[in-house]
Design an enzyme around this catalytic site. Structure first.
Site, PDB file in Angstrom:
ATOM      1  N   SER A  11       0.829  -0.886   0.265  1.00  0.00           N
ATOM      2  CA  SER A  11      -0.326  -0.205   0.446  1.00  0.00           C
ATOM      3  C   SER A  11       0.867   1.159  -0.061  1.00  0.00           C
ATOM      4  CB  SER A  11      -1.025   0.171   1.181  1.00  0.00           C
ATOM      5  OG  SER A  11       0.109   0.540   2.466  1.00  0.00           O
ATOM      6  N   LYS A  82       1.270  -1.022  15.629  1.00  0.00           N
ATOM      7  CA  LYS A  82      -0.643  -1.895  15.877  1.00  0.00           C
ATOM      8  C   LYS A  82      -0.358  -2.797  15.862  1.00  0.00           C
ATOM      9  CE  LYS A  82      -3.531   1.251  13.416  1.00  0.00           C
ATOM     10  NZ  LYS A  82      -4.920   2.284  13.534  1.00  0.00           N
ATOM     11  N   ASP A  83      -0.179  -3.625  14.241  1.00  0.00           N
ATOM     12  CA  ASP A  83      -0.767  -4.640  14.205  1.00  0.00           C
ATOM     13  C   ASP A  83      -0.305  -5.793  14.345  1.00  0.00           C
ATOM     14  OD1 ASP A  83      -2.646  -3.258  11.797  1.00  0.00           O
ATOM     15  OD2 ASP A  83      -0.438  -3.270  10.491  1.00  0.00           O
ATOM     16  N   ARG A 130     -12.547  -0.934  18.078  1.00  0.00           N
ATOM     17  CA  ARG A 130     -12.040  -0.092  19.511  1.00  0.00           C
ATOM     18  C   ARG A 130     -12.730   1.596  19.367  1.00  0.00           C
ATOM     19  NH1 ARG A 130      -9.063   3.826  18.792  1.00  0.00           N
ATOM     20  NH2 ARG A 130      -8.257   3.576  16.723  1.00  0.00           N
ATOM     21  N   ARG A 131     -12.329   2.336  17.882  1.00  0.00           N
ATOM     22  CA  ARG A 131     -13.009   2.828  17.326  1.00  0.00           C
ATOM     23  C   ARG A 131     -14.968   3.261  17.558  1.00  0.00           C
ATOM     24  NH1 ARG A 131      -9.245   3.444  12.530  1.00  0.00           N
ATOM     25  NH2 ARG A 131      -7.256   4.558  13.348  1.00  0.00           N
ATOM     26  N   ARG A 148     -14.143  -0.890   5.169  1.00  0.00           N
ATOM     27  CA  ARG A 148     -12.408  -1.404   5.047  1.00  0.00           C
ATOM     28  C   ARG A 148     -12.209  -0.909   4.067  1.00  0.00           C
ATOM     29  NH1 ARG A 148     -10.984  -6.238   5.603  1.00  0.00           N
ATOM     30  NH2 ARG A 148      -9.304  -5.551   5.803  1.00  0.00           N
ATOM     31  N   ASN A 150      -8.392   1.082   1.400  1.00  0.00           N
ATOM     32  CA  ASN A 150      -7.065   1.908   1.991  1.00  0.00           C
ATOM     33  C   ASN A 150      -7.351   3.596   2.312  1.00  0.00           C
ATOM     34  OD1 ASN A 150      -7.644   3.019  -0.491  1.00  0.00           O
ATOM     35  ND2 ASN A 150      -5.907   1.564  -0.869  1.00  0.00           N
ATOM     36  N   VAL A 151      -6.651   4.652   2.363  1.00  0.00           N
ATOM     37  CA  VAL A 151      -6.816   5.374   2.820  1.00  0.00           C
ATOM     38  C   VAL A 151      -7.934   6.017   1.846  1.00  0.00           C
ATOM     39  CG1 VAL A 151      -6.472   8.203   3.109  1.00  0.00           C
ATOM     40  CG2 VAL A 151      -5.059   6.269   4.918  1.00  0.00           C
ATOM     41  N   THR A 153      -9.674   4.808  -0.473  1.00  0.00           N
ATOM     42  CA  THR A 153     -11.345   4.108   0.077  1.00  0.00           C
ATOM     43  C   THR A 153     -12.095   5.185   0.952  1.00  0.00           C
ATOM     44  OG1 THR A 153     -10.307   2.383  -0.964  1.00  0.00           O
ATOM     45  CG2 THR A 153     -12.206   2.049  -0.043  1.00  0.00           C
ATOM     46  N   ARG A 154     -11.577   4.855   2.247  1.00  0.00           N
ATOM     47  CA  ARG A 154     -12.296   5.491   3.207  1.00  0.00           C
ATOM     48  C   ARG A 154     -12.480   6.834   3.064  1.00  0.00           C
ATOM     49  NH1 ARG A 154     -10.446   2.011   8.825  1.00  0.00           N
ATOM     50  NH2 ARG A 154      -9.692   0.172   7.161  1.00  0.00           N
ATOM     51  N   CYS A 240      -5.871  -7.869  18.203  1.00  0.00           N
ATOM     52  CA  CYS A 240      -6.265  -6.120  18.214  1.00  0.00           C
ATOM     53  C   CYS A 240      -7.713  -5.936  17.889  1.00  0.00           C
ATOM     54  CB  CYS A 240      -5.029  -6.333  16.570  1.00  0.00           C
ATOM     55  SG  CYS A 240      -5.677  -7.706  15.416  1.00  0.00           S
TER      56      CYS A 240
END
Length: 333
Positions: A11, A82-83, A130-131, A148, A150-151, A153-154, A240
């Site tokens: 990515s 974090k992954d 979490r969010r 879902r 990538n940046v 897409t969102r 996670c």
């Protein structure tokens, strides 16, 4: 050593992060680098639209990179920290944690609105339990929907009107130069980030002399903070995808450096939450044992207060209260 092969996801964000590590390698070790792109299971499930909580294991963005490392196809691997699963991987060593980006979450919304300015019923997209739990806990009447991608897409879903806003990690947008699209930076009092958010992990093969060399890339304060956060996560055994937030930072105390840690565990719908904060002196900035002890102790206090009962929380009637240092509370969020 002529050229170091750096394993990375494909990515834009991942390659940008890996190039930042590559620049550190070239600057501090004086060694040429080459990025080697690897497709992970997380990338494949994301492309297929499979929600992360349904993926077969934690670390879905990590295993393929580790496989390439162990197979000798790359010399080191770069991950979003974090992954990383909290359990160790045989043959792999966390060699360095470079300086951390701002770990907070941000909102990208239509018309530049903040969460508080969005009308009741507005659709807010996130792929993170979490969010989602913390968005529900704010009590703003938002319709939290799963997304879902990538940046691009969102954020594209906001631009296309499919959702009114999305919540993302500020660090990712900062690294790819898109902070101008942020409507609001969320205070950790509103939304604690994921353990390790904003930090990168540099892994190498255990026993490889490269491990010692890569220590030159390490930022001790960042490393201590993420050790505390991830030890708390491991103790809580949330994995996670659980609604767990944690954030630690090193500050200068009266008698030297201190490490402060905040953590929260929420029910999936955000109606109940347990929060706790604590601190410990760090004899030295590299004292990761003290950081781990703080994370384990704080997590155990959360468990003692019923954090492990919150995934399917019963209806409760108590009122929210803001957490204070060293305090614990279980409340309607």
């Amino acid at each position: 050593m002529t050229t170091l092969r750096i394993g990375t996801r494909r990515s834009v964000l991942a390659t940008t992060q890996s190039e930042q590590v590559a620049a550190l390698v070239r600057d501090r070790l004086g060694v040429d680098t080459e990025l080697v792109e690897v497709t992970t299971e997380g990338d494949r499930s994301q492309a297929a639209g499979t929600p992360l909580p349904q993926s077969p294991t934690t670390g879905v963005f990590v295993s393929a990179l580790r496989d390439a490392l162990l197979a000798g196809e790359v010399d080191l691997a770069v991950h979003s920290l974090k992954d990383l699963p909290t359990y160790p991987q045989e043959g792999v060593t966390l060699a360095a944690v470079p300086g951390r980006e701002d770990p907070r979450d941000v909102v990208v919304a239509r018309d530049g609105l903040t969460l508080g300015e969005l009308p009741v019923g507005s659709k807010v997209g996130t792929g993170s339990p979490r969010r989602a739990a913390q968005l529900h806990a704010l009590g703003l009447g938002l319709d939290v929907v799963g997304i879902r991608g990538n940046v691009d897409t969102r954020i594209g879903k906001v631009r296309a009107g499919e959702v009114d806003a999305v919540v993302l990690a500020r660090a990712g947008l900062a690294r790819i130069g898109r902070l101008d699209e942020v409507s609001e930076v969320l205070d950790p009092l509103q939304m604690l980030p994921a353990p390790g958010q904003g930090a990168l992990a540099v892994e190498a093969r255990t026993g490889d002399p490269l491990v010692e060399l890569l220590a030159a890339l390490d930022d001790p304060a960042t490393h201590a903070a993420v050790v505390a956060e991830r030890t708390a996560l491991a103790t809580l055994e949330g994995g996670c995808s659980a609604p767990i937030g944690a954030l630690a930072e090193v500050v200068e105390g009266e008698e030297g450096p201190e490490l402060w840690l905040r953590a929260t565990v929420l029910s999936d719908d955000g109606t109940l939450a347990v929060r706790r904060s604590a601190s410990t002196p760090l004899p030295t900035i590299t004292d990761r044992d003290a950081a781990a002890a703080l994370g384990a102790s704080l997590a155990q206090e959360l468990l003692d207060e019923g954090a492990d009962q919150l995934r399917s929380a019963p209806e409760a009637t108590s009122s929210p209260a803001a957490p204070t240092a060293g305090s614990t509370e279980v409340h309607n969020a």
